[in-house]
Design a protein around this motif. Sequence first.
Motif, PDB file in Angstrom:
ATOM      1  N   VAL A  87       0.842  -1.198   0.000  1.00  0.00           N
ATOM      2  CA  VAL A  87       0.000   0.000   0.000  1.00  0.00           C
ATOM      3  C   VAL A  87       0.877   1.246   0.000  1.00  0.00           C
ATOM      4  O   VAL A  87       1.659   1.473   0.930  1.00  0.00           O
ATOM      5  N   GLY A  88       0.742   2.077  -1.039  1.00  0.00           N
ATOM      6  CA  GLY A  88       1.531   3.289  -1.151  1.00  0.00           C
ATOM      7  C   GLY A  88       0.895   4.503  -0.519  1.00  0.00           C
ATOM      8  O   GLY A  88       1.591   5.417  -0.083  1.00  0.00           O
ATOM      9  N   ALA A  89      -0.447   4.543  -0.453  1.00  0.00           N
ATOM     10  CA  ALA A  89      -1.127   5.714   0.094  1.00  0.00           C
ATOM     11  C   ALA A  89      -2.574   5.360   0.380  1.00  0.00           C
ATOM     12  O   ALA A  89      -3.140   4.428  -0.221  1.00  0.00           O
ATOM     13  N   ILE A  90      -3.186   6.114   1.292  1.00  0.00           N
ATOM     14  CA  ILE A  90      -4.591   5.931   1.662  1.00  0.00           C
ATOM     15  C   ILE A  90      -5.251   7.301   1.722  1.00  0.00           C
ATOM     16  O   ILE A  90      -4.667   8.257   2.241  1.00  0.00           O
ATOM     17  N   ALA A  91      -6.481   7.389   1.214  1.00  0.00           N
ATOM     18  CA  ALA A  91      -7.304   8.584   1.367  1.00  0.00           C
ATOM     19  C   ALA A  91      -8.664   8.135   1.891  1.00  0.00           C
ATOM     20  O   ALA A  91      -9.345   7.343   1.235  1.00  0.00           O
ATOM     21  N   VAL A  92      -9.054   8.606   3.062  1.00  0.00           N
ATOM     22  CA  VAL A  92     -10.298   8.175   3.693  1.00  0.00           C
ATOM     23  C   VAL A  92     -11.445   9.060   3.214  1.00  0.00           C
ATOM     24  O   VAL A  92     -11.332  10.291   3.177  1.00  0.00           O
ATOM     25  N   ARG A 334       5.420  -4.198   8.557  1.00  0.00           N
ATOM     26  CA  ARG A 334       5.977  -2.961   7.996  1.00  0.00           C
ATOM     27  C   ARG A 334       4.856  -1.987   7.627  1.00  0.00           C
ATOM     28  O   ARG A 334       4.047  -2.261   6.741  1.00  0.00           O
ATOM     29  N   LEU A 335       4.829  -0.845   8.303  1.00  0.00           N
ATOM     30  CA  LEU A 335       3.788   0.155   8.088  1.00  0.00           C
ATOM     31  C   LEU A 335       4.310   1.263   7.182  1.00  0.00           C
ATOM     32  O   LEU A 335       5.434   1.743   7.346  1.00  0.00           O
ATOM     33  N   TRP A 336       3.490   1.655   6.219  1.00  0.00           N
ATOM     34  CA  TRP A 336       3.891   2.733   5.303  1.00  0.00           C
ATOM     35  C   TRP A 336       2.861   3.853   5.272  1.00  0.00           C
ATOM     36  O   TRP A 336       3.115   4.954   5.731  1.00  0.00           O
ATOM     37  N   ASP A 343     -13.578  10.991  11.345  1.00  0.00           N
ATOM     38  CA  ASP A 343     -14.049  10.636  12.682  1.00  0.00           C
ATOM     39  C   ASP A 343     -12.918  10.529  13.689  1.00  0.00           C
ATOM     40  O   ASP A 343     -13.134  10.172  14.850  1.00  0.00           O
ATOM     41  N   GLY A 344     -11.672  10.817  13.279  1.00  0.00           N
ATOM     42  CA  GLY A 344     -10.554  10.808  14.201  1.00  0.00           C
ATOM     43  C   GLY A 344      -9.783   9.521  14.276  1.00  0.00           C
ATOM     44  O   GLY A 344      -8.779   9.441  14.996  1.00  0.00           O
ATOM     45  N   LEU A 345     -10.206   8.477  13.553  1.00  0.00           N
ATOM     46  CA  LEU A 345      -9.466   7.222  13.565  1.00  0.00           C
ATOM     47  C   LEU A 345      -8.310   7.284  12.562  1.00  0.00           C
ATOM     48  O   LEU A 345      -8.358   8.018  11.576  1.00  0.00           O
ATOM     49  N   LEU A 346      -7.293   6.479  12.841  1.00  0.00           N
ATOM     50  CA  LEU A 346      -6.086   6.452  12.024  1.00  0.00           C
ATOM     51  C   LEU A 346      -6.094   5.202  11.145  1.00  0.00           C
ATOM     52  O   LEU A 346      -6.262   4.094  11.637  1.00  0.00           O
ATOM     53  N   TRP A 347      -5.913   5.416   9.832  1.00  0.00           N
ATOM     54  CA  TRP A 347      -5.842   4.317   8.873  1.00  0.00           C
ATOM     55  C   TRP A 347      -4.385   4.105   8.483  1.00  0.00           C
ATOM     56  O   TRP A 347      -3.652   5.074   8.237  1.00  0.00           O
ATOM     57  N   LEU A 348      -3.983   2.834   8.417  1.00  0.00           N
ATOM     58  CA  LEU A 348      -2.617   2.471   8.095  1.00  0.00           C
ATOM     59  C   LEU A 348      -2.593   1.422   7.004  1.00  0.00           C
ATOM     60  O   LEU A 348      -3.518   0.599   6.906  1.00  0.00           O
ATOM     61  N   GLY A 349      -1.540   1.437   6.195  1.00  0.00           N
ATOM     62  CA  GLY A 349      -1.354   0.423   5.163  1.00  0.00           C
ATOM     63  C   GLY A 349       0.001  -0.229   5.315  1.00  0.00           C
ATOM     64  O   GLY A 349       0.986   0.430   5.659  1.00  0.00           O
ATOM     65  N   THR A 350       0.082  -1.535   5.049  1.00  0.00           N
ATOM     66  CA  THR A 350       1.331  -2.272   5.221  1.00  0.00           C
ATOM     67  C   THR A 350       2.012  -2.517   3.873  1.00  0.00           C
ATOM     68  O   THR A 350       1.381  -2.461   2.815  1.00  0.00           O
TER      69      THR A 350
END
Length: 379
Positions: A87-92, A334-336, A343-350
């Motif tokens: 995962v290179g990037a996330i947009a919520v 490995r987190l990237w 809503d204040g939650l944190l999204w992560l991609g590995t």
Amino acid sequence: MRRALAAAALGVLLAGCAEFPDSGPREWRDKVEGSGELGGPPLVPTPNPPSPQQPPQSAPGPSGAPQPPSGCVDPDPQVVATCLNPVGAIAVLPDSVTALVAERATGRVLQVRRGVAPVLVTTVPTDTSGGGGLTGLVLSPSYVEDQLLYAYVTTPTDNRVVRIAAGEPPKPVLTGIPRGATNNMGALSVDVDGSLLVATGDAGRPADPASLAGKVLRIDTLGRPARGNPDPASPVLSSGVRAPGGICTDPATTMTWVTDRTATQDVLHLLVPGPLPAPAWTWPDRPGVAGCMAQPGVVTIAQVNAASLFVLRPSDNGAFTGAPETILRGTYGRLWAAALAPDGLLWLGTVNKDGGNPVPADDRVIRIQPPSGGGESRA
């Protein structure tokens, strides 16, 4: 009595059929110039199963430890999506339970939501050489109106910012960012005024004031220099970046942070116009700093090599207070990518398939309570 019964029945009917996900206060934004000219919003199916705003802790197995993933099924309720490529990037998205995920090597942009199979939105042609690929993704500052996305991508000829809309190939917004044998990665964010912030790698070349490489650029959504840049005719806001992993802005303090990897150490910069000063924080052990998240009183940095999250607590003047924390060490690998949801939650991609020890469900997208939210984070 008949009127009372009819009113009660109407109330039950309306409660069962109506949802108001957009209720509540919101900030007014003027519509961005040129919005909607690419054919309208992406027509992506949006499933509507209920999803909790704060994920519970992972379900324990017989021994009391979290159950391990099996195939593409991960029983951890904090895992939103599985069996992705790195995962290179996330947009919520504004609903806070759906996100768009960019795969660095494949160029795919997928819509993910817990309990629903990922949906392909588009594929951005990309070149992964020199650490490049699809490494940045943000929603348009006027996403509610125009449903557009912006991505940072490496091509065979350059690094560039592109705009994505349904049924259209990616449209160039800013091209000609130099690419080279190394350090082609970049990162995207949205400034508090709605301009785009673009952190660019130096392409493995010495610093060049005339080049767009190794800079933080600030542009409008049409690729023009944003108002307030040091040089009104230039998109360059700051210089002195080498291999950026993430860029994030605290909307309350307006402080912007950039993670970077130099030849000798990893660093965190507090963004200022002009040449960047000495780093605000350094890691001589080089844990592989990547995406970041900023809120009042906290900056959270994803770490690739250390397979953890690093938490710093800045004051209003940018100085750090208290002891740093390391959380999630080894929990997901490995987190990237890192992104803060409305809503204040944190999204992560590995990125476990890229040099790590992937489990069957990798790579994954995770949604957790961030350290500043008052909830418990998995250490």
